[in-house]
Design an enzyme around this catalytic site. Structure first.
Site, PDB file in Angstrom:
ATOM      1  N   ASP A  70      79.437  19.034  16.081  1.00 33.74           N
ATOM      2  CA  ASP A  70      80.676  19.807  16.089  1.00 33.74           C
ATOM      3  C   ASP A  70      81.788  18.971  15.465  1.00 33.74           C
ATOM      4  O   ASP A  70      81.619  17.777  15.241  1.00 33.74           O
ATOM      5  CB  ASP A  70      81.057  20.224  17.512  1.00 33.74           C
ATOM      6  N   ASP A  72      85.605  17.716  15.948  1.00 33.78           N
ATOM      7  CA  ASP A  72      86.777  17.606  16.813  1.00 33.78           C
ATOM      8  C   ASP A  72      87.979  17.206  15.984  1.00 33.78           C
ATOM      9  O   ASP A  72      87.876  16.404  15.065  1.00 33.78           O
ATOM     10  CB  ASP A  72      86.536  16.552  17.898  1.00 33.78           C
ATOM     11  N   ASP A 150      86.339   5.731  23.335  1.00 34.37           N
ATOM     12  CA  ASP A 150      85.365   4.827  23.945  1.00 34.37           C
ATOM     13  C   ASP A 150      84.846   3.741  23.007  1.00 34.37           C
ATOM     14  O   ASP A 150      85.058   2.553  23.235  1.00 34.37           O
ATOM     15  CB  ASP A 150      84.212   5.609  24.601  1.00 34.37           C
TER      16      ASP A 150
END
Ligand code: ATP
Ligand code: MG
Length: 451
Positions: A70, A72, A150
């Site tokens: 996907d 983002d 992260d």
């Protein structure tokens, strides 16, 4: 937002944040690889004067030459400002407020840059005693946003304004070195959000990367922090870990790092030095089969995977109950309750799936009883196929009667009408009850029973 961003010279919590810009001719991402819907959103935001970037897995996977799952998007527009730009926009999320731009079934997620949770703005960010982030709705600049991500390879931003890549944490270099590296102090980052430990493993397995030494070091000891994560989130994460095409490798890595044990505390006691227990064998079989199905583009059913993984722990519990006088059926019902009640505490398996898990388990008790019309009726059951597939797996592991029974069912399904009738006749009454003490002699003279 722009003004605020400029005036508020970001102080960096982590020393490893510094911007490298890779211009359009220094990287291989082309707009053709980005979905039309994502491009539409990027251009509309940019056209309205906002900064708009593709970020996260989308950039990472494109740089690796893979098709992203996907796309983002990150922007300096606030959720309310985003909503004004798109008719098909929905604001979601409590922990993080996000905009979803809906294009039929395709949803593009747009997030406003997030700021530092450390800047205790009134009640917008909360931390628990253990240092875990509970609420987190501070908007910020793009470099603050990068710092809160992260891994270095997840903090690369593709700028729709000039097609450059803004790399804040040395992600491009780590990508080339094939390394999973946390941004900041690993101990702090894992305590903030223990799910990052699972994500490190997931990306390592999926991308076939190594986990950088300092990023790997604290995991084994901090793994028990996962017990504080809501079970619904861990369920979603478990599916991503085990049902995304790299489940077998991921499970072995998780286990090495003491993470699998946290998500599946009922399975952990079945672990052996040489990976030889029946539970370990079924884990290898079911995860390998799952990976293969995904490779072939087939659908995978979480219920089947959980049913297989938890079968031997369930049976152990059932045997215990039988030794205390319960019938096989009652013991299995009771053991199913015990095991599933316990498992949903760590991973919240939805009800529709636990119902299927029970059906697959019950079928293991019913499949031996094939006489009369039973075999035909069993085959018509919704979950017959799943029950049979699992019986075959058990056959591979247990051999003996179970293997013969799986073979019988395999033959029966592909047989024509006459052959089927002959097979049923061959059974006679002998195995209409599993474990019956008095075995009747088969009616057929030449009893070439499959049993
Ligand atoms: P994929 O979608 O292929 O699983 P992804 O990297 O896009 O991988 P997402 O879960 O979609 O993963 O998250 C998008 C981005 O959000 C990540 O790349 C990362 O930058 C950031 N992110 C997600 N989860 C966390 C987290 N727990 N802590 C910090 N940053 C996170
Ligand atoms: Mg993603």
């Amino acid at each position: 937002m722009n003004k605020k961003e400029n005036s508020q010279k970001a102080h960096h919590v982590y020393s490893d944040i510094s911007l490298h810009v890779h211009t359009r001719d220094e990287h291989n991402i082309s707009r053709k690889q980005i979905s039309d819907n994502a491009l539409k959103v990027l251009y509309r935001l940019n056209g309205a004067g906002y900064d708009a970037y593709l970020v996260g897995g989308g950039v990472r996977d494109l740089l690796l030459g893979e098709q992203p799952k996907d796309f983002d998007i990150a922007t300096n527009a606030t959720p309310e400002q985003i909503k004004k730009l798109f008719r098909n926009c929905r604001l979601i999320g409590r922990r993080f407020r996000l905009a979803h731009i809906m294009f039929g079934r395709d949803i593009i997620e747009v997030a406003t840059f997030r700021g530092h949770h450390q800047e205790q703005e009134k009640n917008v960010s909360q931390q628990s005693k253990e240092g875990m982030l509970l609420r987190d709705n501070v908007y910020g600049s793009i470099d603050e946003d990068a710092e809160r991500r992260d891994f270095t390879i997840n903090a690369m931003y593709y700028n729709i304004g000039d097609y450059s890549i803004h790399d804040y944490a040395g992600g491009v270099e780590d990508l080339n070195d094939r390394l999973i590296r946390l941004i900041g102090d690993p101990d702090v980052r894992y305590r903030e959000d223990p799910v990052r430990m699972l994500r490190a493993i997931r990306f390592a397995a999926k991308l076939d990367f190594d986990i950088e030494e300092d990023t790997a070091a604290p995991i084994e000891d901090l793994a028990p922090l996962l017990r504080d994560i809501p079970s619904a989130r861990l369920y979603e994460e478990a599916l991503k870990l085990l049902q995304s095409g790299y489940g077998l490798e991921t499970y072995h890595l998780m286990r090495e790092y003491n993470l699998f044990q946290q998500l599946f505390p009922l399975i952990a006691p079945h672990f052996t030095e040489d990976y030889s227990s029946q539970t370990e064998q079924v884990l290898d079989l079911v995860l390998d089969a799952t990976d293969e199905r995904i490779e072939e583009g087939k659908r995978v059913n979480p219920a089947f995977m959980f049913a297989a993984m938890l079968w031997y722990p369930m049976m152990e519990s059932a045997k215990e109950l039988m030794s205390r006088g319960l019938s096989e059926y009652d013991a299995m019902m009771e053991a199913s309750n015990i095991i599933l009640d316990e498992q949903v505490k760590s991973t919240a398996i939805p009800r529709r799936h636990t119902a299927t898990i029970r059906e697959i388990w019950q079928l293991q008790l019913r499949l031996p009883r094939r006489s009369g019309k039973r075999a035909y009726r069993l085959m018509e059951l919704n979950k017959f196929r799943a029950g049979f597939d699992f019986l075959e797996m058990r056959g591979e592991i247990e051999g003996g009667e179970v293997a013969l029974l799986a073979k019988w069912w395999g033959t029966f399904q592909s047989a024509g009408r006459n052959m089927r009738q002959a097979m049923v006749n061959d059974i006679g009454g002998s195995s209409s009850r599993s474990g019956s003490r008095r075995r009747r002699t088969p009616k057929a003279k030449n009893a070439k029973s499959a049993e």
